[in-house]
Every structure is written in C-alpha cells, then in structure tokens.
Design an enzyme around this catalytic site. Structure first.
Site, PDB file in Angstrom:
ATOM      1  N   HIS A  18     -10.310   1.203  -6.195  1.00 49.27           N
ATOM      2  CA  HIS A  18     -11.434   0.583  -6.884  1.00 49.27           C
ATOM      3  C   HIS A  18     -11.807   1.303  -8.178  1.00 49.27           C
ATOM      4  O   HIS A  18     -12.754   0.926  -8.856  1.00 49.27           O
ATOM      5  CB  HIS A  18     -12.647   0.518  -5.956  1.00 49.27           C
ATOM      6  CG  HIS A  18     -12.433  -0.414  -4.789  1.00 49.27           C
ATOM      7  ND1 HIS A  18     -11.275  -0.410  -4.048  1.00 49.27           N
ATOM      8  CD2 HIS A  18     -13.204  -1.377  -4.241  1.00 49.27           C
ATOM      9  CE1 HIS A  18     -11.367  -1.329  -3.097  1.00 49.27           C
ATOM     10  NE2 HIS A  18     -12.524  -1.931  -3.186  1.00 49.27           N
TER      11      HIS A  18
ATOM     12  N   HIS B 295     -11.658  -8.437  -3.894  1.00 50.77           N
ATOM     13  CA  HIS B 295     -12.702  -7.917  -3.005  1.00 50.77           C
ATOM     14  C   HIS B 295     -13.565  -6.881  -3.709  1.00 50.77           C
ATOM     15  O   HIS B 295     -13.143  -6.284  -4.692  1.00 50.77           O
ATOM     16  CB  HIS B 295     -12.068  -7.291  -1.744  1.00 50.77           C
ATOM     17  CG  HIS B 295     -13.058  -7.148  -0.627  1.00 50.77           C
ATOM     18  ND1 HIS B 295     -13.183  -6.005   0.107  1.00 50.77           N
ATOM     19  CD2 HIS B 295     -13.982  -8.027  -0.155  1.00 50.77           C
ATOM     20  CE1 HIS B 295     -14.144  -6.196   1.018  1.00 50.77           C
ATOM     21  NE2 HIS B 295     -14.644  -7.395   0.877  1.00 50.77           N
TER      22      HIS B 295
ATOM     23  N   ASP C 253       0.865  -1.190   0.000  1.00 48.75           N
ATOM     24  CA  ASP C 253       0.000   0.000   0.000  1.00 48.75           C
ATOM     25  C   ASP C 253       0.894   1.229   0.000  1.00 48.75           C
ATOM     26  O   ASP C 253       1.941   1.227   0.643  1.00 48.75           O
ATOM     27  CB  ASP C 253      -0.887  -0.005   1.268  1.00 48.75           C
ATOM     28  CG  ASP C 253      -2.130   0.864   1.126  1.00 48.75           C
ATOM     29  OD1 ASP C 253      -1.996   2.027   0.723  1.00 48.75           O
ATOM     30  OD2 ASP C 253      -3.224   0.367   1.425  1.00 48.75           O
TER      31      ASP C 253
HETATM   32 MG    MG Z   1     -12.416  -3.884  -0.059  1.00 47.84          MG
END
Ligand code: MG
Length: 206
Positions: A140, A165, A67
């Site tokens: 996302h 996810h 990250d």
């Molecule tokens: Mg997630």
C-alpha cells in the site's frame, strides 16, 4: 466443495479482508464470463484468494494469485500489521506461502487458484496475459501501489474489471496510494461500477 462451504471457510482464514467485501469479490468473480482469467496482486494467507476462487470455480475460471509472500512494508516488525506467527525462524523473514498453500488446499481450489511467487513488476515483465479481472491489494506504499497499477491495469481486457482494495477518500481512514491509483484509473478509461467498504470495482470501457 460447495461455494457456500468455501465462503464459510474463507471467513476463518487469517487476513484483512472484511467478510462483506470478500463476498463482493465472490459475486464479482462469478459474474465474469465462463472460462475467465483472473489475477489478484497481494495474496497474504489466501483469504481473498478463496473468496475470488469460489466465484471463479463456478465459471470454470482460473485465478492467478501473485505475491512474493514476504509481506508488505506495513506487515513488517514494528508496523501495525505484523504477525510474529508468520515469521520463518530459519531466516527471520515473513513467509506466508506455506499458509497460503494450506488455505488453497483446504478450500479444494488447487485446480482453480494458481500461485505466482515473485515480485509483481518482474512477473509482469514476462507474463503477457490479459485478464477479465485484476484485483490490486498488494503493498500500500507509493512505490508498490503505483508499480502494481502501471504493470497490471493495462492488462484488463476491454469490458473487464479492475478492483482496488483499501481505497479511502478520507486520509484519516487510510493511506493515500490506493486512492490515488483509483483516481488515475478513472482518468484512464475505467468507470466506477460498484463500491463496498474500501473496495472499488471499475470497468474498462469496451
Ligand atoms: Mg487490502
């Protein structure tokens, strides 16, 4: 620390991973071969790192947790997932790294979970490893999701696992890019193994 204690702790860590899906990640990690190497993309405050790390610890595995720790687009001010507590007052940017480090220390996982701090594609251009499990839960938006897919999905070893996810078939439930990369994975040598909430677990055909 026992796995049970780690899982109880994980449920208290700041983040977006529902406990049921976190437990599915834990079960997945502990189902891998002994000495497995895992990668998660998108760590935030370490909630999923602890779920995965607890499983990896049982198998003498190692989890790389990648990250840049400045939050995704959807975490920035003005978006739904903004949290002002995580802003560094010195530069006004989100910084989840100190919280992430605290989380891993509290879970006694420093010998299992290794932080990689940087841009996903840059790390991927230099880090040439293959993985028993890759978990994509980073940005996302279209660009970050596809970058993560193109960079890391090919690094899943044959027989290994790709987990994604926030996969929503129905556009009313969530953004498209995670669903789109999931569909692409199905076309590119992965088969669906299990579903839990918005978590899709795929396996690379050996
Ligand atoms: Mg997630």
């Amino acid at each position: 620390m026992t796995s049970e204690e780690r899982l109880r702790y994980a449920a208290t860590v700041t983040g977006f991973m529902p406990v049921e899906e976190g437990l599915a990640l834990y079960e997945l990690a502990r189902s891998l071969p002994v000495g497995a190497t895992l990668l998660e993309i998108g760590a935030w405050c370490g909630r999923s790192s602890v779920f995965l790390g607890a499983g990896a610890a049982e198998r003498d595995g190692v989890l790389f947790s990648l990250d840049h720790h400045h939050g995704s687009e959807e975490n920035q001010q003005g978006w739904d997932y903004f949290d002002p507590v995580l802003v560094d007052p010195h530069d006004g940017r989100l910084n989840t790294l100190p919280v992430w480090q605290h989380t891993i220390a509290e879970a006694a996982l420093e010998a299992v979970v290794i932080g990689l701090v940087g841009e996903s594609t840059l790390v991927g251009s230099r880090l040439h490893l293959s993985f028993d499990l890759v978990f994509i839960d980073g940005g996302h938006g279209t660009e970050p999701a596809w970058n993560d897919y193109h960079t890391w999905a090919p690094r899943v070893r044959p027989g290994g696992v790709l987990a994604i996810h926030d996969v929503f078939e129905n556009p009313l439930d969530g953004g498209r890019p995670p669903y789109e990369i999931y569909l692409r994975a199905l076309e590119e040598g992965f088969s669906l193994r299990s579903v839990c909430g918005s978590l899709r677990v795929l396996e690379r055909l050996a």
